[in-house]
Design a protein around this motif. Structure first.
Motif, mmCIF file in Angstrom:
data_model
loop_
_atom_site.group_PDB
_atom_site.id
_atom_site.type_symbol
_atom_site.label_atom_id
_atom_site.label_comp_id
_atom_site.label_asym_id
_atom_site.label_seq_id
_atom_site.Cartn_x
_atom_site.Cartn_y
_atom_site.Cartn_z
ATOM 1 N N UNK A 99 38.715 14.179 43.464
ATOM 2 C CA UNK A 99 39.840 14.748 42.857
ATOM 3 C C UNK A 99 39.587 15.952 42.299
ATOM 4 N N UNK A 100 38.786 15.871 41.615
ATOM 5 C CA UNK A 100 38.259 17.036 40.334
ATOM 6 C C UNK A 100 38.094 18.130 41.058
ATOM 7 N N UNK A 101 37.400 17.810 42.041
ATOM 8 C CA UNK A 101 36.661 18.652 42.532
ATOM 9 C C UNK A 101 38.058 19.472 43.493
ATOM 10 N N UNK A 102 38.936 18.524 44.120
ATOM 11 C CA UNK A 102 39.943 19.408 44.935
ATOM 12 C C UNK A 102 40.746 20.388 43.615
ATOM 13 N N UNK A 103 40.532 19.882 42.777
ATOM 14 C CA UNK A 103 41.693 20.477 41.627
ATOM 15 C C UNK A 103 41.256 22.204 40.798
ATOM 16 N N UNK A 104 39.629 21.639 40.739
ATOM 17 C CA UNK A 104 38.638 23.389 40.791
ATOM 18 C C UNK A 104 39.438 23.847 42.359
ATOM 19 N N UNK A 105 38.928 23.190 43.432
ATOM 20 C CA UNK A 105 38.627 24.529 44.093
ATOM 21 C C UNK A 105 39.783 24.677 43.702
ATOM 22 N N UNK A 107 42.671 25.165 41.903
ATOM 23 C CA UNK A 107 43.083 26.764 40.678
ATOM 24 C C UNK A 107 41.791 28.011 41.293
ATOM 25 N N UNK A 108 40.626 27.482 41.659
ATOM 26 C CA UNK A 108 39.939 28.778 41.565
ATOM 27 C C UNK A 108 40.560 29.293 42.766
ATOM 28 N N UNK A 109 41.158 28.646 43.793
ATOM 29 C CA UNK A 109 41.995 29.806 44.995
ATOM 30 C C UNK A 109 43.220 30.693 44.189
ATOM 31 N N UNK A 110 43.545 29.674 43.260
ATOM 32 C CA UNK A 110 45.010 30.314 43.355
ATOM 33 C C UNK A 110 44.808 32.042 41.643
ATOM 34 N N UNK A 111 43.191 31.235 40.653
ATOM 35 C CA UNK A 111 42.279 32.783 40.546
ATOM 36 C C UNK A 111 42.356 33.790 41.686
ATOM 37 N N UNK A 113 43.751 34.245 43.995
ATOM 38 C CA UNK A 113 44.419 34.549 44.838
ATOM 39 C C UNK A 113 45.041 35.685 43.630
ATOM 40 N N UNK A 114 45.209 35.859 42.706
ATOM 41 C CA UNK A 114 45.859 36.554 41.685
ATOM 42 C C UNK A 114 44.951 37.767 41.494
ATOM 43 N N UNK A 115 43.802 37.608 41.254
ATOM 44 C CA UNK A 115 43.195 38.606 41.138
ATOM 45 C C UNK A 115 43.241 39.508 42.463
ATOM 46 N N UNK A 116 43.210 39.200 43.677
ATOM 47 C CA UNK A 116 43.617 39.865 45.307
ATOM 48 C C UNK A 116 44.847 40.766 44.782
ATOM 49 N N UNK A 117 46.084 39.758 44.686
ATOM 50 C CA UNK A 117 47.294 40.363 44.031
ATOM 51 C C UNK A 117 46.877 41.566 42.950
ATOM 52 N N UNK A 118 46.772 41.081 42.472
ATOM 53 C CA UNK A 118 46.373 42.387 41.289
ATOM 54 C C UNK A 118 46.011 44.264 41.335
ATOM 55 N N UNK A 119 44.949 43.494 42.290
ATOM 56 C CA UNK A 119 44.174 44.836 42.978
ATOM 57 C C UNK A 119 44.679 45.518 43.803
ATOM 58 N N UNK A 120 45.211 44.923 44.898
ATOM 59 C CA UNK A 120 46.362 45.155 45.778
ATOM 60 C C UNK A 120 47.378 46.118 45.357
ATOM 61 N N UNK A 121 48.316 45.641 43.913
ATOM 62 C CA UNK A 121 49.425 46.564 43.097
ATOM 63 C C UNK A 121 48.501 47.731 42.553
ATOM 64 N N UNK A 122 47.495 47.396 42.038
ATOM 65 C CA UNK A 122 47.020 48.670 41.481
ATOM 66 C C UNK A 122 46.512 50.064 42.569
ATOM 67 N N UNK A 123 46.660 49.141 43.024
ATOM 68 C CA UNK A 123 46.195 50.460 44.636
ATOM 69 C C UNK A 123 47.371 51.018 45.419
ATOM 70 N N UNK A 124 48.922 50.301 45.906
ATOM 71 C CA UNK A 124 49.473 50.439 45.942
ATOM 72 C C UNK A 124 50.257 51.460 44.882
ATOM 73 N N UNK A 125 49.948 51.694 43.798
ATOM 74 C CA UNK A 125 50.854 52.206 42.789
ATOM 75 C C UNK A 125 50.155 53.227 42.313
ATOM 76 N N UNK A 126 49.217 54.013 42.653
ATOM 77 C CA UNK A 126 48.335 55.403 42.385
ATOM 78 C C UNK A 126 48.594 54.921 40.686
ATOM 79 N N UNK A 127 47.150 56.251 40.523
ATOM 80 C CA UNK A 127 46.324 56.117 39.226
ATOM 81 C C UNK A 127 45.781 55.423 38.814
#
Length: 343
Positions: A99-105, A107-111, A113-127
């Motif tokens: 259960x601990x491994x599933x929970x950690x996995x 959380x890692x997936x959510x983080x 995904x958040x980093x990927x969205x942030x990178x995508x947002x930064x590219x789409x807005x320019x600058x």
């Protein structure tokens, strides 16, 4: 140890309790371990038998030696202690670990995904914007206001910062450009004043932190609101462009016009006529001649004195640096107050 012609009774201690175990008279140490496995549900491979005074610690694979031969049956000091974890407890530990491994996995997936969205947002807005893009349409604002607690009347500075955050023009411009800034704070005039210049504002890491010079140099009052708001427009433009190039000045002009237009719509006094230009780059040059410098460029990653020199060097800048500096100042003042009181 009790012994008859056909049965041996061995006392085994487990978890602080004594348990009599009956064995055939010819039973081996391996037979004893097998009996303990069925009695306490501890697999053979998990068992350890601490036999005192001799032969000491025994563990799997247990020898097929007769108990009567390997144990000092006649010794009054004989004590057999069973060490090991039952299968049920092992299963519970394995379940908890899974259960601990599933929970950690997760959380890692959510983080990730958040980093990927942030990178995508930064590219789409320019600058190359880092902190200025938010996925929520109502989230384009300053999320935290932080006055400097070591300066006089921090509550007044907090009110001033709140007025800037809630200014109709600032709100409209931030929504138009999708600016979402984690921290808006004031700067200590003493830390940003040199013989050559007085810095009016700073933007750290493209919108992670914006600092504004709210107070007069003597800390006895506050500077003109509209001038500070104009500086804020300048710093918001650094959320997109670090250097003072043509793109930066065009964006600054656009933001200032949007701020003035929205302020006028909400009852503010608009300077000049309907077609008047609110922004003029020469205004900033005039500020320079008066020893006031909006800034030299947006700070990315490291600390720089705007107007020349380097106050601290190093990397990281940003919100952590601002808050750490405030904490250090509070600690310093506390030490001084303690010394004064002891004197």
């Amino acid at each position: 140890m009790a012994e008859t012609a056909e049965i041996l009774t061995v006392t085994v201690h487990h978890h602080g309790q004594a348990h009599p175990i009956e064995l055939p008279a010819e039973a081996t140490l391996q037979d004893l371990a097998t009996t303990l496995a069925s009695t306490f549900h501890i697999p053979l491979e998990n068992q350890k038998l601490l036999i005192a005074p001799k032969p000491g610690m025994q563990k799997a694979p247990f020898p097929p030696t007769a108990v009567a031969e390997i144990l000092p049956l006649s010794s009054p000091k004989l004590k057999i202690t069973l060490l090991g974890t039952p299968i049920k407890e092992i299963d519970e530990l394995n379940t908890q670990g899974a259960e601990t491994r599933r929970r950690d996995e997760k959380r890692a997936a959510v983080r990730a995904d958040a980093r990927a969205r942030a990178r995508t947002s930064g590219r789409t807005t320019g600058g190359g914007a880092i902190h200025t893009i938010s996925s929520a349409g109502n989230n384009y604002t300053f999320h935290r206001l932080e006055p400097l607690q070591h300066l006089p009347n921090p509550s007044r500075s907090l009110t001033f910062l709140a007025r800037l955050r809630d200014d109709p023009g600032i709100r409209a411009a931030m929504a138009n450009h999708r600016f979402s800034v984690p921290l808006l704070t004031e700067m200590d005039p003493a830390e940003h004043t040199t013989s050559e210049s007085r810095t009016l504002g700073l933007n750290r890491n493209k919108g992670e932190v914006i600092e504004l010079r709210l107070r007069t140099d003597a800390y006895d009052g506050y500077r003109d609101y509209r001038t500070i708001r104009k500086t804020l427009c300048h710093e918001l433009a650094h959320c997109v462009f670090s250097e003072h190039d043509r793109d930066f000045w065009d964006l600054t002009s656009q933001i200032e016009k949007e701020v003035e237009r929205a302020d006028w719509k909400h009852g503010g006094q608009r300077a000049g006529g309907a077609d008047a230009e609110f922004y003029n780059p020469d205004d900033w040059e005039a500020e320079r001649e008066g020893e006031h410098v909006a800034d030299e460029r947006g700070w990315v990653g490291s600390s720089q004195v705007l107007g020349g020199g380097s106050p601290g060097g190093g990397g990281g800048g940003g919100m952590r640096e601002v808050l750490a500096r405030a904490a250090e100042e509070r600690a310093r003042r506390a030490r001084e107050d303690k010394r004064d009181s002891s004197s």
